[in-house]
Write a protein that holds these residues in place. Structure first.
Motif, PDB file in Angstrom:
ATOM      1  N   LEU A   1       3.647 -43.586  23.073  1.00  0.00           N
ATOM      2  CA  LEU A   1       3.198 -42.356  22.418  1.00  0.00           C
ATOM      3  C   LEU A   1       4.372 -41.407  22.156  1.00  0.00           C
ATOM      4  CD1 LEU A   1      -0.114 -41.662  24.370  1.00  0.00           C
ATOM      5  CD2 LEU A   1       0.089 -42.256  21.943  1.00  0.00           C
ATOM      6  N   ALA A   2       5.234 -41.239  23.147  1.00  0.00           N
ATOM      7  CA  ALA A   2       6.394 -40.352  22.975  1.00  0.00           C
ATOM      8  C   ALA A   2       7.320 -40.890  21.892  1.00  0.00           C
ATOM      9  CB  ALA A   2       7.138 -40.204  24.299  1.00  0.00           C
ATOM     10  N   GLY A   3       7.520 -42.192  21.863  1.00  0.00           N
ATOM     11  CA  GLY A   3       8.372 -42.790  20.839  1.00  0.00           C
ATOM     12  C   GLY A   3       7.819 -42.597  19.434  1.00  0.00           C
ATOM     13  N   ILE A   4       6.526 -42.807  19.281  1.00  0.00           N
ATOM     14  CA  ILE A   4       5.892 -42.612  17.976  1.00  0.00           C
ATOM     15  C   ILE A   4       6.031 -41.163  17.522  1.00  0.00           C
ATOM     16  CG2 ILE A   4       3.667 -42.571  16.764  1.00  0.00           C
ATOM     17  CD1 ILE A   4       2.877 -45.029  18.482  1.00  0.00           C
ATOM     18  N   ALA A   5       5.790 -40.230  18.445  1.00  0.00           N
ATOM     19  CA  ALA A   5       5.899 -38.804  18.106  1.00  0.00           C
ATOM     20  C   ALA A   5       7.318 -38.442  17.691  1.00  0.00           C
ATOM     21  CB  ALA A   5       5.461 -37.950  19.295  1.00  0.00           C
ATOM     22  N   GLU A   6       8.312 -38.981  18.386  1.00  0.00           N
ATOM     23  CA  GLU A   6       9.712 -38.685  18.033  1.00  0.00           C
ATOM     24  C   GLU A   6      10.065 -39.229  16.655  1.00  0.00           C
ATOM     25  OE1 GLU A   6      11.764 -36.710  19.506  1.00  0.00           O
ATOM     26  OE2 GLU A   6      10.848 -36.494  21.479  1.00  0.00           O
TER      27      GLU A   6
END
Length: 191
Positions: free
Chosen positions: A59-64
């Motif tokens: 999730l954090a990777g997608i958001a970044e």
């Protein structure tokens, strides 16, 4: 169990701080991920497991990625130069620090937007763009920054909720506590 509750409350506080520091274009989602991993390690993975950690990393990777692409794409769409894009990034950081007004969250967003606008404007003027184009780039940079910011906040809220639910130190989720409980009494069915 008291230690687990204390660690959970500390985790919750760090998660909220991580969510908030996304506003200043800092790696708040990764602070949230690191805090969750730390909690998992300190509690010997009794409450948070590898599936939860993998989910929040994704999730954090997608958001970044969305944040990076949205900010750059919006500025490029209106013709920003590298100086305008760099100015927008630096301006956003300085705006979050120095232009934030005394209204929680909204004040920081306003500071980031003002800083992004002026940073992009100055960057474009620095490379010789006319004022009209520089203003257009400034507005485009703010739109991209807001899209990226709200994306990171949305994903941050999802991570916050997921981790707070999965990390909740409930006695029946504690594998070590479950092993120390006496066996359940045998029941007999009536004939």
């Amino acid at each position: 169990m008291i230690l687990s509750i204390f660690l959970y409350l500390l985790l919750a506080a760090i998660l909220v701080v991580g969510l908030y520091i996304n506003l200043v274009n800092a790696p708040g989602l990764w602070v949230m991920v690191a805090a969750t991993i730390g909690f998992a390690l300190l509690t010997h993975f009794r409450f948070v497991g590898l599936y939860t950690i993998c989910a929040i990393v994704v999730l954090a990777g997608i958001a970044e990625v969305i944040d990076f692409l949205a900010s750059g794409a919006a500025a490029k769409k209106v013709g920003a130069s590298k100086a305008g894009i760099i100015g927008a990034i630096i301006g956003g950081i300085f705006g979050a620090i120095f232009l934030t007004v005394a209204v929680p969250v909204i004040g920081t967003i306003l500071g980031v937007c003002l800083g992004t606008f002026f940073g992009a404007l100055v960057g474009e003027i620095f490379v010789g763009s006319d004022l009209g184009n520089s203003l257009r780039v400034g507005v485009g940079a703010v739109k991209g920054r807001l899209l990226g910011l709200f994306t990171k906040l949305l994903f941050g809220c999802i991570i916050l909720g997921l981790v707070l639910i999965m990390a909740l130190p409930l006695p029946w989720r504690n594998k070590a506590a479950a092993r120390s409980l006496p066996p359940a009494p045998a029941t007999t069915l009536p004939h």
